[in-house]
Design an enzyme around this catalytic site. Structure first.
Site, PDB file in Angstrom:
ATOM      1  N   CYS A  45      10.586  17.433 -16.164  1.00  0.00           N
ATOM      2  CA  CYS A  45      11.678  18.413 -16.053  1.00  0.00           C
ATOM      3  C   CYS A  45      11.129  19.805 -15.731  1.00  0.00           C
ATOM      4  O   CYS A  45      11.734  20.558 -14.962  1.00  0.00           O
ATOM      5  CB  CYS A  45      12.489  18.464 -17.346  1.00  0.00           C
ATOM      6  SG  CYS A  45      13.249  16.909 -17.783  1.00  0.00           S
TER       7      CYS A  45
HETATM    8  C1  BEZ Z   1       9.971  14.465 -18.601  1.00  0.00           C
HETATM    9  O1  BEZ Z   1      10.604  15.403 -18.133  1.00  0.00           O
HETATM   10  O2  BEZ Z   1       8.749  14.389 -18.495  1.00  0.00           O
HETATM   11  C2  BEZ Z   1      10.694  13.356 -19.305  1.00  0.00           C
HETATM   12  C3  BEZ Z   1      11.850  13.635 -20.030  1.00  0.00           C
HETATM   13  C4  BEZ Z   1      12.497  12.593 -20.679  1.00  0.00           C
HETATM   14  C5  BEZ Z   1      12.039  11.308 -20.589  1.00  0.00           C
HETATM   15  C6  BEZ Z   1      10.891  11.025 -19.836  1.00  0.00           C
HETATM   16  C7  BEZ Z   1      10.231  12.071 -19.179  1.00  0.00           C
END
Ligand code: BEZ
Length: 219
Positions: A45
């Site tokens: 994210c």
């Molecule tokens: C991420 O942004 O790395 C992430 C967020 C939620 C679940 C898996 C990855």
């Protein structure tokens, strides 16, 4: 029921990092992109929101506002924005919605299916939004929907490419071929007869098949 292309984008009011917005009023007469991410302070994210911060001037040039969303509170978004700027090199100057009550997430079907066997309703794992994108036109209708899983970062250059195509094809009776990029040749839609095409495209076109007519991108 899930939202479909040409449905009206549901309106809502919600707190954001730039104050409370009424979504339709915030869109105004332009275009908008609403996109969700699963969680603040997570790695994928962070890269996604940073890339959208980099692309924001390109969307603005196209009269398109962008707004992010997750179920985290606005205060967390504000703290996380500092990390995004520090690690990705771009300041997040678009609003981020804090959707703690899942109001918008439910309106736009941004939540994954609930796990089976849970009688208590949603769990912490199913309370986080997946990676959804909606492109919304000045008529407040949905022009594109996209849903990616939690573990896969999106290609936001593709969203910009689609916006170019949608804005072009909203104004001219053309469609854009595979992997088209802004400035490249386009296709005259089959519904346009050759007689009408001669008026619309006086410089002519190339007929590959009667249903496949290639023309310079109109401006
Ligand atoms: C991420 O942004 O790395 C992430 C967020 C939620 C679940 C898996 C990855």
């Amino acid at each position: 029921m899930s939202l479909r292309i040409n449905d009206e984008a549901p309106n809502f009011t919600a707190p954001t990092t730039q104050g409370i917005i009424n979504f339709h009023e915030w869109i105004g007469n332009g275009w908008a992109i609403l996109f969700s991410h699963p969680k603040d302070f997570t790695p994928v994210c962070t890269t996604e929101l940073g890339y959208m911060a980099k692309l924001e001037p390109e969307f603005r040039k196209r009269n398109c506002k962008i707004v992010g969303l997750s179920v985290d509170p606005v205060e967390n978004h504000e703290k996380w924005a500092k990390d995004i700027e520090e690690t990705q090199g771009y300041a997040v100057n678009y609003p981020m919605i804090g959707d703690g009550d899942l109001k918008v997430a439910k309106l736009y079907n941004m939540l994954p299916a609930e796990e089976t066997g849970t009688s208590e309703g949603r769990t912490a794992a199913t309370n986080a939004t997946v990676r959804s994108v909606f492109i919304i036109g000045p008529d407040k209708k949905i022009k594109l929907t996209l849903t990616y899983p939690m573990s896969t970062g999106r290609n936001f250059d593709e969203i910009l490419r689609v916006l170019d195509s949608i804005q072009l094809t909203a104004n001219y009776k053309v469609a854009t071929p595979v992997n088209w990029k802004n400035g490249e040749d386009v296709i005259i839609v089959p519904a346009v007869s050759d007689d009408d095409a001669r008026k619309m495209f006086p410089d002519g076109w190339k007929t590959v098949k009667p249903y496949l007519r290639i023309v310079k991108q109109p401006h």
